[in-house]
Enzyme design. Structure first.
Site, PDB file in Angstrom:
ATOM      1  N   ARG A 109      -0.673   4.961   6.541  1.00  0.00           N
ATOM      2  CA  ARG A 109       0.237   4.346   7.494  1.00  0.00           C
ATOM      3  C   ARG A 109       1.433   5.272   7.658  1.00  0.00           C
ATOM      4  O   ARG A 109       2.109   5.597   6.675  1.00  0.00           O
ATOM      5  CB  ARG A 109       0.652   2.998   6.913  1.00  0.00           C
ATOM      6  CG  ARG A 109       1.325   2.097   7.862  1.00  0.00           C
ATOM      7  CD  ARG A 109       1.430   0.732   7.247  1.00  0.00           C
ATOM      8  NE  ARG A 109       2.486   0.658   6.237  1.00  0.00           N
ATOM      9  CZ  ARG A 109       3.209  -0.415   6.012  1.00  0.00           C
ATOM     10  NH1 ARG A 109       2.965  -1.521   6.699  1.00  0.00           N
ATOM     11  NH2 ARG A 109       4.142  -0.434   5.104  1.00  0.00           N
ATOM     12  N   THR A 113       6.389   5.087  12.184  1.00  0.00           N
ATOM     13  CA  THR A 113       5.786   4.260  13.244  1.00  0.00           C
ATOM     14  C   THR A 113       4.978   3.092  12.673  1.00  0.00           C
ATOM     15  O   THR A 113       4.689   2.127  13.386  1.00  0.00           O
ATOM     16  CB  THR A 113       4.825   5.095  14.113  1.00  0.00           C
ATOM     17  OG1 THR A 113       3.715   5.501  13.284  1.00  0.00           O
ATOM     18  CG2 THR A 113       5.516   6.331  14.670  1.00  0.00           C
ATOM     19  N   ASP A 205       4.229  -1.062  -3.208  1.00  0.00           N
ATOM     20  CA  ASP A 205       3.265  -0.113  -2.647  1.00  0.00           C
ATOM     21  C   ASP A 205       2.040  -0.073  -3.549  1.00  0.00           C
ATOM     22  O   ASP A 205       2.097   0.445  -4.673  1.00  0.00           O
ATOM     23  CB  ASP A 205       3.911   1.277  -2.538  1.00  0.00           C
ATOM     24  CG  ASP A 205       3.007   2.246  -1.796  1.00  0.00           C
ATOM     25  OD1 ASP A 205       1.832   2.407  -2.211  1.00  0.00           O
ATOM     26  OD2 ASP A 205       3.441   2.839  -0.804  1.00  0.00           O
ATOM     27  N   ASP A 208       0.770   3.450  -4.777  1.00  0.00           N
ATOM     28  CA  ASP A 208       1.656   4.034  -5.791  1.00  0.00           C
ATOM     29  C   ASP A 208       1.498   3.337  -7.137  1.00  0.00           C
ATOM     30  O   ASP A 208       1.521   3.979  -8.192  1.00  0.00           O
ATOM     31  CB  ASP A 208       3.120   3.925  -5.343  1.00  0.00           C
ATOM     32  CG  ASP A 208       3.477   4.991  -4.314  1.00  0.00           C
ATOM     33  OD1 ASP A 208       2.703   5.948  -4.146  1.00  0.00           O
ATOM     34  OD2 ASP A 208       4.545   4.855  -3.683  1.00  0.00           O
TER      35      ASP A 208
END
Ligand code: PRP
Ligand code: URA
Length: 214
Positions: A109, A113, A205, A208
């Site tokens: 991603r 944006t 995340d 991560d």
């Protein structure tokens, strides 16, 4: 306010799933435990996600006599993790379905944006009687999931399900708009996205936390 209802979404809220998800959300859960929990959650979800798979009769010789039993019908089921974080769900499901094939969809991603950027696609041949399970712990804006289904369908796949751990309403709606016939399974439907596209309350995340990057 009650959570929104989506016709494409099944939330799997078994007590064990909720318990493990609570530990997963905790920011103090270390990488080693996080990785293991993602696999365990994927494994627990598999039981429900595969509930309606077609079976066919097979003749078996038990030690005592010949009998008719049932096995899952069709071509080998295929797991399609969205790289990277989806990889964290493969092992748990493979333990229950060891014959599963594994395809890979590389998407990330874009951090500004929030649109999906494609960098890899390799999946087994999409024969009509093959089931595909797309895996990604997070369904946020839905951009990655929608793009993964679009790519898989372009390769010929028709029987597709999407499995995630945490879904946001916006992502489920995006899937409903773009791919209304693809069922979405989640361990939780969370409240909303923040201004950076992260799920609230979420778990941070996922990539991560699985791979220890950041
Ligand atoms: C995360 C996650 C999904 C995507 C969800 O991946 O694993 O693929 O974001 O967001 P969306 O629904 O708004 O598209 P990320 O892009 O961070 O890549 P990574 O797995 O390589 O860390
Ligand atoms: N991707 C993640 O890993 N976490 C989120 O909350 C949203 C997208």
């Amino acid at each position: 306010m009650p959570p929104p209802h989506f016709s494409n979404l099944t939330v799997l809220d078994h007590p064990l799933i909720q318990h493990k998800l609570a530990i997963l959300r905790d920011k103090s859960t270390p990488v080693k435990d996080f990785k293991q929990l993602v696999n365990e959650l994927a494994m627990l979800m598999t039981y429900e996600v595969t509930r309606d798979l077609a079976t066919e009769p097979v003749e078996i010789d038990t030690p005592l006599e010949r009998t008719t039993a049932r096995k899952v019908a069709g071509k080998k089921l295929t797991l399609v993790p969205i790289l990277r974080a989806g990889l964290g769900m493969v092992e748990g499901i493979s333990q229950l379905i060891p014959s599963a094939r594994v395809g890979h969809v590389g998407l990330f991603r874009h951090h500004v944006t929030l649109k999906p950027v494609s960098y890899y696609f390799k999946v087994p041949a999409a024969e009509t009687d093959r089931d595909f399970f797309i895996l990604d712990p997070m369904l946020a804006t839905g951009g990655s999931a929608v793009a993964a289904v679009t790519k898989l369908q372009a390769s010929g796949a028709t029987r597709i399900r999407f499995l995630c751990l945490v879904a946001a309403p916006a992502g489920v709606q995006a899937m409903l708009d773009a791919h209304p016939t693809v069922p979405v399974f989640a361990a939780a439907l969370d409240r909303e996205l923040n201004s950076q596209g992260y799920i609230l309350p979420g778990l941070g995340d996922a990539g991560d936390r699985i791979f220890g990057t950041r």
